[in-house]
Design a protein around this motif. Structure first.
Motif, PDB file in Angstrom:
ATOM      1  N   ALA A  70       0.832  -1.204   0.000  1.00 43.93           N
ATOM      2  CA  ALA A  70       0.000   0.000   0.000  1.00 43.93           C
ATOM      3  C   ALA A  70       0.868   1.255   0.000  1.00 43.93           C
ATOM      4  O   ALA A  70       0.577   2.228  -0.698  1.00 43.93           O
ATOM      5  CB  ALA A  70      -0.936  -0.010   1.208  1.00 43.93           C
ATOM      6  N   ALA A  71       1.945   1.240   0.768  1.00 43.44           N
ATOM      7  CA  ALA A  71       2.848   2.393   0.807  1.00 43.44           C
ATOM      8  C   ALA A  71       3.523   2.605  -0.541  1.00 43.44           C
ATOM      9  O   ALA A  71       3.659   3.740  -1.012  1.00 43.44           O
ATOM     10  CB  ALA A  71       3.887   2.208   1.909  1.00 43.44           C
ATOM     11  N   VAL A  72       3.957   1.524  -1.184  1.00 41.62           N
ATOM     12  CA  VAL A  72       4.597   1.637  -2.501  1.00 41.62           C
ATOM     13  C   VAL A  72       3.590   2.159  -3.526  1.00 41.62           C
ATOM     14  O   VAL A  72       3.914   3.040  -4.338  1.00 41.62           O
ATOM     15  CB  VAL A  72       5.184   0.272  -2.939  1.00 41.62           C
ATOM     16  CG1 VAL A  72       5.568   0.275  -4.407  1.00 41.62           C
ATOM     17  CG2 VAL A  72       6.389  -0.076  -2.077  1.00 41.62           C
ATOM     18  N   CYS A  73       2.355   1.652  -3.485  1.00 36.85           N
ATOM     19  CA  CYS A  73       1.322   2.154  -4.414  1.00 36.85           C
ATOM     20  C   CYS A  73       1.072   3.639  -4.196  1.00 36.85           C
ATOM     21  O   CYS A  73       0.972   4.408  -5.156  1.00 36.85           O
ATOM     22  CB  CYS A  73       0.022   1.366  -4.237  1.00 36.85           C
ATOM     23  SG  CYS A  73       0.089  -0.295  -4.894  1.00 36.85           S
ATOM     24  N   ALA A  74       0.975   4.054  -2.952  1.00 30.77           N
ATOM     25  CA  ALA A  74       0.750   5.472  -2.653  1.00 30.77           C
ATOM     26  C   ALA A  74       1.923   6.313  -3.148  1.00 30.77           C
ATOM     27  O   ALA A  74       1.732   7.394  -3.718  1.00 30.77           O
ATOM     28  CB  ALA A  74       0.542   5.668  -1.157  1.00 30.77           C
ATOM     29  N   LEU A  75       3.136   5.814  -2.973  1.00 28.62           N
ATOM     30  CA  LEU A  75       4.320   6.536  -3.438  1.00 28.62           C
ATOM     31  C   LEU A  75       4.328   6.651  -4.953  1.00 28.62           C
ATOM     32  O   LEU A  75       4.606   7.735  -5.500  1.00 28.62           O
ATOM     33  CB  LEU A  75       5.590   5.834  -2.940  1.00 28.62           C
ATOM     34  CG  LEU A  75       6.903   6.490  -3.326  1.00 28.62           C
ATOM     35  CD1 LEU A  75       7.024   7.832  -2.619  1.00 28.62           C
ATOM     36  CD2 LEU A  75       8.065   5.598  -2.986  1.00 28.62           C
ATOM     37  N   CYS A  86       1.738   9.202  -6.022  1.00 28.32           N
ATOM     38  CA  CYS A  86       2.187  10.571  -5.735  1.00 28.32           C
ATOM     39  C   CYS A  86       3.259  11.028  -6.717  1.00 28.32           C
ATOM     40  O   CYS A  86       3.219  12.163  -7.208  1.00 28.32           O
ATOM     41  CB  CYS A  86       2.707  10.668  -4.304  1.00 28.32           C
ATOM     42  SG  CYS A  86       1.411  10.564  -3.062  1.00 28.32           S
ATOM     43  N   VAL A  87       4.220  10.168  -7.011  1.00 29.47           N
ATOM     44  CA  VAL A  87       5.279  10.523  -7.967  1.00 29.47           C
ATOM     45  C   VAL A  87       4.675  10.741  -9.353  1.00 29.47           C
ATOM     46  O   VAL A  87       5.029  11.701 -10.056  1.00 29.47           O
ATOM     47  CB  VAL A  87       6.379   9.438  -7.986  1.00 29.47           C
ATOM     48  CG1 VAL A  87       7.321   9.624  -9.161  1.00 29.47           C
ATOM     49  CG2 VAL A  87       7.159   9.456  -6.682  1.00 29.47           C
ATOM     50  N   GLY A  88       3.746   9.881  -9.768  1.00 29.17           N
ATOM     51  CA  GLY A  88       3.082  10.060 -11.066  1.00 29.17           C
ATOM     52  C   GLY A  88       2.310  11.362 -11.126  1.00 29.17           C
ATOM     53  O   GLY A  88       2.339  12.076 -12.136  1.00 29.17           O
ATOM     54  N   TYR A  89       1.633  11.690 -10.053  1.00 30.87           N
ATOM     55  CA  TYR A  89       0.876  12.941  -9.998  1.00 30.87           C
ATOM     56  C   TYR A  89       1.808  14.142 -10.118  1.00 30.87           C
ATOM     57  O   TYR A  89       1.535  15.074 -10.878  1.00 30.87           O
ATOM     58  CB  TYR A  89       0.086  13.008  -8.683  1.00 30.87           C
ATOM     59  CG  TYR A  89      -0.586  14.330  -8.465  1.00 30.87           C
ATOM     60  CD1 TYR A  89      -1.721  14.680  -9.175  1.00 30.87           C
ATOM     61  CD2 TYR A  89      -0.080  15.250  -7.548  1.00 30.87           C
ATOM     62  CE1 TYR A  89      -2.338  15.901  -8.982  1.00 30.87           C
ATOM     63  CE2 TYR A  89      -0.684  16.468  -7.350  1.00 30.87           C
ATOM     64  CZ  TYR A  89      -1.814  16.793  -8.069  1.00 30.87           C
ATOM     65  OH  TYR A  89      -2.410  17.998  -7.881  1.00 30.87           O
TER      66      TYR A  89
END
Length: 162
Positions: free
Chosen positions: A68-73, A76-79
């Motif tokens: 979940a943390a990797v997906c959120a990261l 965020c980086v893509g955004y």
């Protein structure tokens, strides 16, 4: 008493400007109950194991939390990348719009210079005196309608209206 009216009732108390006697509030203190202590060591051990199990993080939980943390990261980086790319495009568009505006201003300036530098009297004088040109007479001008197209092609024949 008027007919059809309900009788007026008077209040059973009287309000005045004197202070009533305030009765002291009786406070009851709560007695704390002594907590029961488990008398059996088995229950204490069971509670301790339940608390440890609740506080411990096992491998599937850690893996899911890490995913979940990797997906959120990644999101965020893509955004941030998309936002940066969009800002760069907007800056580029703004630069291009400024270039177009500058080019239009330069074109207007050049057109004004060309229009002011052309002396129509001089052109008329050279055309009539030096080149022998004259205005066309009314009998020399032929008007015709071309309904097929709005453009005139040079290779088409001009209709003869004689």
């Amino acid at each position: 008493m008027a007919a059809g009216r309900a009788p007026h009732r008077m209040a059973a108390y009287v309000d005045g400007n004197t202070v009533r006697r305030a009765e002291p509030e009786v406070r009851r203190e709560r007695r704390e109950r002594p907590r029961r202590q488990e008398s059996t060591p088995y229950l204490k051990e069971q509670i301790r194991r339940n608390q440890e199990r609740a506080l411990s993080m096992d491998l599937p939980y850690v893996m899911m939390l890490s995913a979940a943390a990797v997906c959120a990261l990644v999101i965020c980086v893509g955004y941030l990348h998309q936002q940066s790319a969009m800002q760069a495009r907007l800056d580029h568009i703004e630069t291009l719009e400024q270039q177009v505006e500058n080019q239009r201003a330069e074109n207007d300036t050049l057109e004004t210079r060309i229009n002011t530098s052309v002396n129509l009297d001089y052109i008329y004088k050279v055309a009539t005196e030096e080149l022998g040109m004259v205005y066309a007479g009314k009998d020399q001008v032929l008007l015709y309608d071309q309904t097929e197209s709005e453009y005139i092609r040079q290779n088409e024949d001009i209709p003869n209206y004689n």
